[in-house]
Design a protein around this motif. Structure first.
Motif, short mmCIF file in Angstrom:
data_model
loop_
_atom_site.label_atom_id
_atom_site.label_comp_id
_atom_site.label_asym_id
_atom_site.label_seq_id
_atom_site.Cartn_x
_atom_site.Cartn_y
_atom_site.Cartn_z
N SER A 195 0.71 -1.10 -0.06
CA SER A 195 0.12 -0.15 0.38
C SER A 195 0.45 1.06 0.23
O SER A 195 0.67 2.39 -0.39
CB SER A 195 -0.76 0.00 0.89
OG SER A 195 -0.37 0.13 2.49
N LYS A 196 2.30 1.33 0.30
CA LYS A 196 2.92 2.80 0.47
C LYS A 196 4.12 2.80 -0.72
O LYS A 196 4.33 3.57 -1.48
CB LYS A 196 4.41 2.62 1.58
CG LYS A 196 3.00 1.95 2.76
CD LYS A 196 2.66 3.16 3.34
CE LYS A 196 2.93 4.93 3.50
NZ LYS A 196 2.04 5.65 3.90
N ASN A 212 2.43 1.70 -3.63
CA ASN A 212 1.64 0.65 -5.19
C ASN A 212 2.32 -0.32 -5.63
O ASN A 212 1.82 0.28 -6.93
CB ASN A 212 0.97 2.23 -5.40
CG ASN A 212 0.94 2.96 -4.36
OD1 ASN A 212 -0.21 2.72 -3.93
ND2 ASN A 212 1.26 4.11 -4.54
N GLU A 259 -3.79 0.95 6.03
CA GLU A 259 -4.29 1.38 4.86
C GLU A 259 -5.78 1.10 5.45
O GLU A 259 -5.79 0.14 6.44
CB GLU A 259 -4.28 0.50 3.16
CG GLU A 259 -4.91 1.47 2.99
CD GLU A 259 -4.63 2.34 2.27
OE1 GLU A 259 -4.85 3.54 1.25
OE2 GLU A 259 -2.92 3.06 2.41
N LYS A 301 -7.10 0.43 -2.70
CA LYS A 301 -6.09 0.62 -4.09
C LYS A 301 -6.33 -0.97 -4.56
O LYS A 301 -5.80 -1.07 -5.86
CB LYS A 301 -4.82 0.36 -3.24
CG LYS A 301 -4.99 2.53 -2.56
CD LYS A 301 -3.68 2.28 -1.44
CE LYS A 301 -3.21 3.60 -1.26
NZ LYS A 301 -2.09 3.92 -1.60
N GLN A 311 -6.62 -2.00 -8.92
CA GLN A 311 -6.27 -2.72 -9.77
C GLN A 311 -6.48 -3.96 -10.10
O GLN A 311 -6.20 -4.52 -11.09
CB GLN A 311 -5.12 -3.06 -8.92
CG GLN A 311 -3.63 -1.91 -8.13
CD GLN A 311 -3.04 -2.06 -9.19
OE1 GLN A 311 -2.72 -2.68 -10.36
NE2 GLN A 311 -2.94 -0.57 -9.51
N LYS A 363 3.24 4.02 -15.30
CA LYS A 363 3.63 4.43 -14.05
C LYS A 363 5.28 4.83 -13.81
O LYS A 363 5.61 6.31 -13.76
CB LYS A 363 3.90 3.45 -12.62
CG LYS A 363 3.61 3.94 -11.57
CD LYS A 363 3.53 2.58 -10.60
CE LYS A 363 2.32 2.56 -10.18
NZ LYS A 363 2.64 1.45 -9.27
#
Length: 400
Positions: A205-206, A208, A353, A358, A362, A396
């Motif tokens: 979660s950090k 991504n 989170e 998130k 995805q 990205k």
């Protein structure tokens, strides 16, 4: 007669005309054995010289040597004609240089495996472009075939495209940095050949990024334990956010993670319980309004500034628990109180989170509902997922 020293031509010592054995026998044997033992470097040994002449694509090696005896005493020995398909250039007539070794007599051709496989006329670049289209078009073979025909004028069978997709391998990248230790875990249902399967995914979660992705035929505790254990081996173990599936909690905590329940699923579950209670009981308007106000009071706990504040407000509610409706009492006593920390761990660590949104996003980007029911085999599904992930990672990097 004067003695004259004759220097060997240093830049030609490996040439057949100037064998090292002429000057130093021991050094000659060392160099010969060294050439045979070293691991080949594709960037050196497969370096090619290419050019066009009269619409013919010529290919030869920059430095020719015998693959059998490693001698550089080789001569050109005709060419091999071959038709190659490139995505941008289309159909190309090629001539591939052939060679013959003067030392051992071996005949060989230019190694063009970096350009095209021996059993195919489609270049590697052509295949990579088609696989890329599989990521852009979310795996639709019909759309890919149409796009290829429109761009190149070349017709490619759907089975051939499918084989390229199935042959896709995840690029091997060395993980230099550890993952953050803050994860989201979720499971997506996928129908393969008419049967439901389960896509397990772990998301950092950090950073991504999807840390691990795998499809299992069963969503049981054994598979969940195995997946999470293997995915987080030798990595930081801090926290995992998940939905409310009762199987997850003992496994996540058994792996020494702090467990956080997804607040979206928490609110959804509370609303569901209240809705079922209202459906099964005849309630007055005042009773319905009281339940609504009590629910908002419960929801407001999740807006607390700290874990201590949330706990203090919960204690205040507990002191007046008898004044609340039966459904709210049940939610508080059977759910909130026994697992209070699992609901509010994010207040103890701001990096945890709060939701699994998130990872849900995805899922939609890498394997949306439009194709999750039409896959036939696990390999096909995972190839499309990995292709899509690679495309998103490239986007990205480009955007950053």
């Amino acid at each position: 007669m004067l003695n004259r020293k004759i220097l060997a031509p240093i830049d030609s010592l490996f040439d057949q005309s100037y064998k090292l054995s002429y000057f130093c026998e021991d050094l000659s044997k060392y160099e010969e054995n060294h050439l045979k033992s070293i691991e080949r470097d594709d960037n050196v040994f497969n370096s090619l010289n290419t050019w066009y002449k009269k619409d013919i694509f010529h290919i030869e090696v920059l430095v020719s040597f015998c693959p059998e005896c490693f001698s550089k005493s080789v001569i050109k020995n005709g060419v091999k004609e071959r038709k190659l398909y490139f995505y941008d250039e289309g159909v190309v007539n090629a001539e591939i240089q052939m060679y013959k070794c003067k030392k051992c007599g071996k005949k060989f051709k230019t190694d063009i495996s970096d350009i095209v496989d021996d059993n195919s006329n489609f270049s590697n670049e052509f295949k990579e472009k088609c696989v890329e289209l599989a990521g852009l078009f979310l795996g639709s073979i019909r759309k890919i075939a149409y796009k290829i025909k429109k761009d190149t004028g070349i017709s490619v069978s759907r089975q051939t495209i499918e084989n390229w997709i199935l042959g896709y391998e995840i690029p091997k990248k060395e993980v230099k940095n550890l993952y953050s230790g803050y994860y989201i875990f979720d499971v997506e249902w996928i129908k393969l050949n008419g049967f439901w399967n389960y896509r397990f995914a772990l998301f950092d979660s950090k950073q991504n990024i999807i840390v691990a992705d795998e499809i299992y035929s069963k969503e049981n505790s054994t598979n969940i334990q195995k997946f999470l254990e293997e995915s987080t081996r030798n990595q930081k173990k801090i926290a995992i956010t998940s939905d409310l599936d009762e199987k997850y909690k003992p496994i996540i905590e058994g792996l020494e993670f702090t467990h956080q329940w997804c607040l979206f699923h928490v609110f959804k579950n509370i609303n569901k319980k209240i809705k079922e209670y209202i459906r099964d009981n005849e309630l007055s308007d005042d009773e319905l309004e009281n339940i609504r106000q009590e629910k908002l009071e419960i929801f407001s706990l999740f807006n607390s500034k700290s874990f201590k504040e949330a706990r203090t407000r919960m204690d205040e509610i507990l002191n007046q628990i008898k004044d609340y409706s039966k459904v709210i009492q049940s939610i508080i006593m059977d759910s909130l109180m026994p697992y209070f920390k699992t609901y509010f761990s994010y207040l103890l660590d701001e990096n945890i989170e709060r939701t699994s949104n998130k990872l849900e996003n995805q899922f939609q980007k890498t394997f949306p509902k439009s194709i999750k029911r039409i896959m036939k085999i696990k390999k096909g599904a995972m190839s499309r997922i990995n292709i899509r992930i690679e495309i998103l990672n490239q986007i990205k990097v480009f955007d950053s």
